[in-house]
Design a protein around this motif. Structure first.
Motif, PDB file in Angstrom:
ATOM      1  N   GLU A 199      -1.655  -7.951   9.075  1.00 44.51           N
ATOM      2  CA  GLU A 199      -2.317  -7.990   7.768  1.00 44.51           C
ATOM      3  C   GLU A 199      -3.123  -6.719   7.521  1.00 44.51           C
ATOM      4  O   GLU A 199      -3.051  -6.121   6.438  1.00 44.51           O
ATOM      5  CB  GLU A 199      -3.227  -9.216   7.708  1.00 44.51           C
ATOM      6  N   LEU A 200      -3.868  -6.291   8.530  1.00 51.11           N
ATOM      7  CA  LEU A 200      -4.675  -5.074   8.382  1.00 51.11           C
ATOM      8  C   LEU A 200      -3.801  -3.835   8.210  1.00 51.11           C
ATOM      9  O   LEU A 200      -4.101  -2.961   7.390  1.00 51.11           O
ATOM     10  CB  LEU A 200      -5.592  -4.905   9.590  1.00 51.11           C
ATOM     11  N   THR A 201      -2.724  -3.752   8.986  1.00 48.58           N
ATOM     12  CA  THR A 201      -1.861  -2.566   8.885  1.00 48.58           C
ATOM     13  C   THR A 201      -1.131  -2.522   7.542  1.00 48.58           C
ATOM     14  O   THR A 201      -0.901  -1.444   6.990  1.00 48.58           O
ATOM     15  CB  THR A 201      -0.849  -2.528  10.047  1.00 48.58           C
ATOM     16  N   ARG A 202      -0.791  -3.680   6.994  1.00 44.29           N
ATOM     17  CA  ARG A 202      -0.134  -3.697   5.674  1.00 44.29           C
ATOM     18  C   ARG A 202      -1.098  -3.280   4.586  1.00 44.29           C
ATOM     19  O   ARG A 202      -0.720  -2.592   3.628  1.00 44.29           O
ATOM     20  CB  ARG A 202       0.425  -5.085   5.388  1.00 44.29           C
ATOM     21  N   GLU A 203      -2.372  -3.687   4.708  1.00 38.68           N
ATOM     22  CA  GLU A 203      -3.383  -3.304   3.708  1.00 38.68           C
ATOM     23  C   GLU A 203      -3.512  -1.785   3.635  1.00 38.68           C
ATOM     24  O   GLU A 203      -3.672  -1.217   2.566  1.00 38.68           O
ATOM     25  CB  GLU A 203      -4.736  -3.908   4.072  1.00 38.68           C
ATOM     26  N   HIS A 204      -3.449  -1.126   4.797  1.00 43.80           N
ATOM     27  CA  HIS A 204      -3.664   0.321   4.852  1.00 43.80           C
ATOM     28  C   HIS A 204      -2.363   1.091   5.032  1.00 43.80           C
ATOM     29  O   HIS A 204      -2.391   2.304   5.258  1.00 43.80           O
ATOM     30  CB  HIS A 204      -4.627   0.642   6.002  1.00 43.80           C
ATOM     31  N   LYS A 205      -1.204   0.382   4.960  1.00 46.96           N
ATOM     32  CA  LYS A 205       0.125   0.996   5.115  1.00 46.96           C
ATOM     33  C   LYS A 205       0.221   1.767   6.430  1.00 46.96           C
ATOM     34  O   LYS A 205       0.746   2.888   6.489  1.00 46.96           O
ATOM     35  CB  LYS A 205       0.428   1.899   3.922  1.00 46.96           C
ATOM     36  N   THR A 206      -0.315   1.162   7.470  1.00 43.22           N
ATOM     37  CA  THR A 206      -0.303   1.771   8.799  1.00 43.22           C
ATOM     38  C   THR A 206       0.986   1.422   9.526  1.00 43.22           C
ATOM     39  O   THR A 206       1.418   0.267   9.520  1.00 43.22           O
ATOM     40  CB  THR A 206      -1.505   1.262   9.622  1.00 43.22           C
ATOM     41  N   ALA A 207       1.613   2.407  10.134  1.00 37.42           N
ATOM     42  CA  ALA A 207       2.778   2.165  10.988  1.00 37.42           C
ATOM     43  C   ALA A 207       2.290   1.694  12.355  1.00 37.42           C
ATOM     44  O   ALA A 207       1.171   2.021  12.782  1.00 37.42           O
ATOM     45  CB  ALA A 207       3.607   3.437  11.136  1.00 37.42           C
ATOM     46  N   VAL A 208       3.123   0.913  13.067  1.00 36.16           N
ATOM     47  CA  VAL A 208       2.737   0.360  14.358  1.00 36.16           C
ATOM     48  C   VAL A 208       3.836   0.598  15.388  1.00 36.16           C
ATOM     49  O   VAL A 208       5.008   0.316  15.132  1.00 36.16           O
ATOM     50  CB  VAL A 208       2.465  -1.161  14.264  1.00 36.16           C
ATOM     51  N   MET A 209       3.428   1.123  16.543  1.00 33.91           N
ATOM     52  CA  MET A 209       4.300   1.149  17.720  1.00 33.91           C
ATOM     53  C   MET A 209       3.816   0.017  18.607  1.00 33.91           C
ATOM     54  O   MET A 209       2.767   0.107  19.238  1.00 33.91           O
ATOM     55  CB  MET A 209       4.203   2.497  18.454  1.00 33.91           C
TER      56      MET A 209
END
Length: 549
Positions: A199-209
């Motif tokens: 949820e947090l990464t989608r809010e800030h459009k953060t990519a995740v490894m």
């Protein structure tokens, strides 16, 4: 229009020149903005070293041996140390595997979380505190000012992991490297942590490894999966396609190592070997300057029977009382009420001879073999230590019994001359099993015995336990938060919540038709990878109605 990669890893090799080892070999991955990519493989496959290289935190012995890493099109090798420091935190952030060792125990939470903002944010102290509190509230911990003056040890494991996520997301990084973010957490906490992270990464459009050995969890959250073996990427592709039709033999072996449910065994009959009746275990909490001392009941009026040859799994969230119950049954924790009976003799008021007999026939396999095995003793001495308490067995027979126990645990007897640190994690756990079974006990307690192992080693240990249990016919109390393990090994399941048993029954009845809301919530928290007729796997939910709660 194709989006340019945020991160490009091209033919990257990492080595330890002093040892003549190459730990990552020509790895190539591209990650787009907002994308979640899962990195999976066994321990030692190079997953963590690849992730640490991305943020520039490789251990000193590890050297760059070829290839490059590009962030927004610019190679790390062309950047100065100052430029790399400016990227860490705001460009690339990392959540480490064990928050208790990653958070500084001598610094308050507030000070640790403000540190990144002070280095990169260029904002005033009051504004930093405001942002920290807002993020703590966002991750479900709260916005109480007193939280900022608390230390890491004052929080639970799940809360510490939330603090790690909050610290990483405060700077709104473009890329987040999450290294085993849910290892050793119970099923419900795992789901909550991962849902929060996504949820947090989608809010800030953060990519995740997303680095993990938990294949179902990666399958749920990652759009693509990268499979590593011995430092090399052997396969990568869209999650659904890779699961449905794996191409590489190693990927197929990795997926086939997931626990599966076998046919139910006949119901154990006869008198109970272990009987627990209305057991109560309380812990006293000392009062502080402004607090009164209090007592907390970790186990409340728990009753259960375990019959010879039966495997009973105890499941529940962190703090549900599983381990406390196990330790009380083993005689390692004092209980304040009720009784534990072995073969009809109550241990709470039995004579010294009966207690010695119980200890001879009850052994425990702990979660972390590295901390439960004395590092100063060799494997042979560790396995044979308990034989010294059996005067009826001559010392001349100890060597033979130790060798038999090692062979039973699928270990080469030559390992008897080695120390624990010279063995792999899987080998150490086998030593712990050999030590527990060398006296041929009637009852074994396994407390999270496979939770920290990767998927293939876990499969080996579970198969070993099943074979030994069939051969030696000991009863087993298996404490776990891994519901897939329960499917493979348990005859009967007990569900605990807040120190009480909320539901119990046969494995199939509990897993397929749970009646208690907490059991349904627990079972729905982690997805399953179900075999398909085409030979692959697909994602499936248990009790989908509870999965969304």
């Amino acid at each position: 229009m194709t989006t340019a990669p945020l991160l490009e890893i091209e033919n990257l090799s990492l080595a330890v020149p002093a040892a003549g080892l190459t730990i990552v070999r020509q790895a190539s991955i591209a990650i787009a903005p907002g994308e979640i990519v899962g990195i999976v493989g066994e321990s030692g496959s190079g997953k963590t070293m690849l992730g640490r290289a991305v943020i520039g935190l490789s251990p000193p012995p590890v050297k760059h041996a070829g290839g490059d890493i590009r962030y927004l099109g610019r190679a790390f090798s062309s950047m100065s140390e100052a430029e790399l420091r400016s990227i860490r935190g705001t460009g690339v952030a990392m959540i480490f595997q064990e928050p208790m060792t990653s958070l500084n125990p001598s610094m308050t939470i507030g000070r640790q979380m403000e540190e990144g903002l002070a280095l990169h944010g260029g904002i005033t102290a009051p504004e930093r505190r405001k942002r920290v509190l807002a993020m703590l509230e966002r991750v479900g911990i709260g916005a109480d000012e007193r939280l900022l003056s608390a230390y890491p040890h004052e929080f639970s494991g799940g809360m510490r992991q939330r603090i790690m996520i909050a610290s990483a997301m405060l700077l709104r990084p473009a890329l987040l490297v999450a290294d085993e973010p849910t290892t050793a957490l119970d099923a419900v906490t795992q789901r909550d942590i991962m849902d929060l992270l996504v949820e947090l990464t989608r809010e800030h459009k953060t990519a995740v490894m997303l680095i993990s050995h938990d294949l179902p969890m990666v399958a749920r959250y990652a759009g693509r999966i990268v499979v590593m073996q011995n430092g090399s990427i052997v396969e990568q592709g869209l999650t659904s396609e890779l699961l449905a039709a794996p191409q590489h033999d190693y990927t197929k072996r990795l997926l086939s190592s997931l626990p599966t449910r076998g046919p139910a065994r006949p119901v154990a009959k006869g008198d109970a070997l272990i009987s627990v009746d209305k057991l109560v275990v309380e812990f006293r909490k000392n009062g502080g300057l402004f607090k009164r001392a209090s007592t907390k009941a970790a186990v409340r009026n728990v009753s259960l029977d375990i019959r010879p040859g039966e495997v009973v799994a105890v499941v529940g969230g962190s703090g549900s009382g599983k381990t406390t119950l196990a330790r009380a049954i083993a005689g390692l924790t004092t209980f304040q009420g009720g009784s534990v009976t072995f073969r009809g003799q109550a241990m709470s008021n039995g004579d010294a001879a009966s207690r010695r007999d119980y200890r001879k026939h009850c052994h425990m396999v702990f979660q972390d073999p590295f901390s439960s095995l004395d590092p100063r003793m060799k494997v042979g001495a560790l396995v044979g230590e308990s034989l010294r308490a059996l005067p009826e067995i001559p010392r001349s027979a100890h060597g033979r019994l130790i060798e038999e126990a090692l062979v039973d645990a699928s270990l080469d007897p030559i390992l008897a001359s080695r120390f624990p640190h010279e063995l792999s994690g899987g080998q150490r756990q086998r030593v712990a099993i050999a030590r527990a079974l060398v006296r041929r006990p009637a009852f074994v307690i396994a407390d999270e015995a496979v939770s920290a192992l990767d998927v293939t080693v876990r499969a080996q240990i579970l198969s070993l336990l099943a074979e030994l249990q069939k051969k030696l016919d000991f009863a087993c109390l298996f404490i776990t938060h891994d519901l897939a393990v329960v499917e493979q090994i348990a005859d009967r399941v007990i569900v605990m919540q807040d120190g009480v048993i909320v539901e119990e029954g046969s494995r199939d009845a509990i897993l397929d038709n749970p009646s208690h809301p907490y059991t349904r919530k627990l079972l729905s928290a982690i997805p399953l990878l179900e075999p398909t007729t085409a030979g692959g796997l697909r994602l499936k939910w248990r009790h989908a109605d509870a999965a969304m709660q």
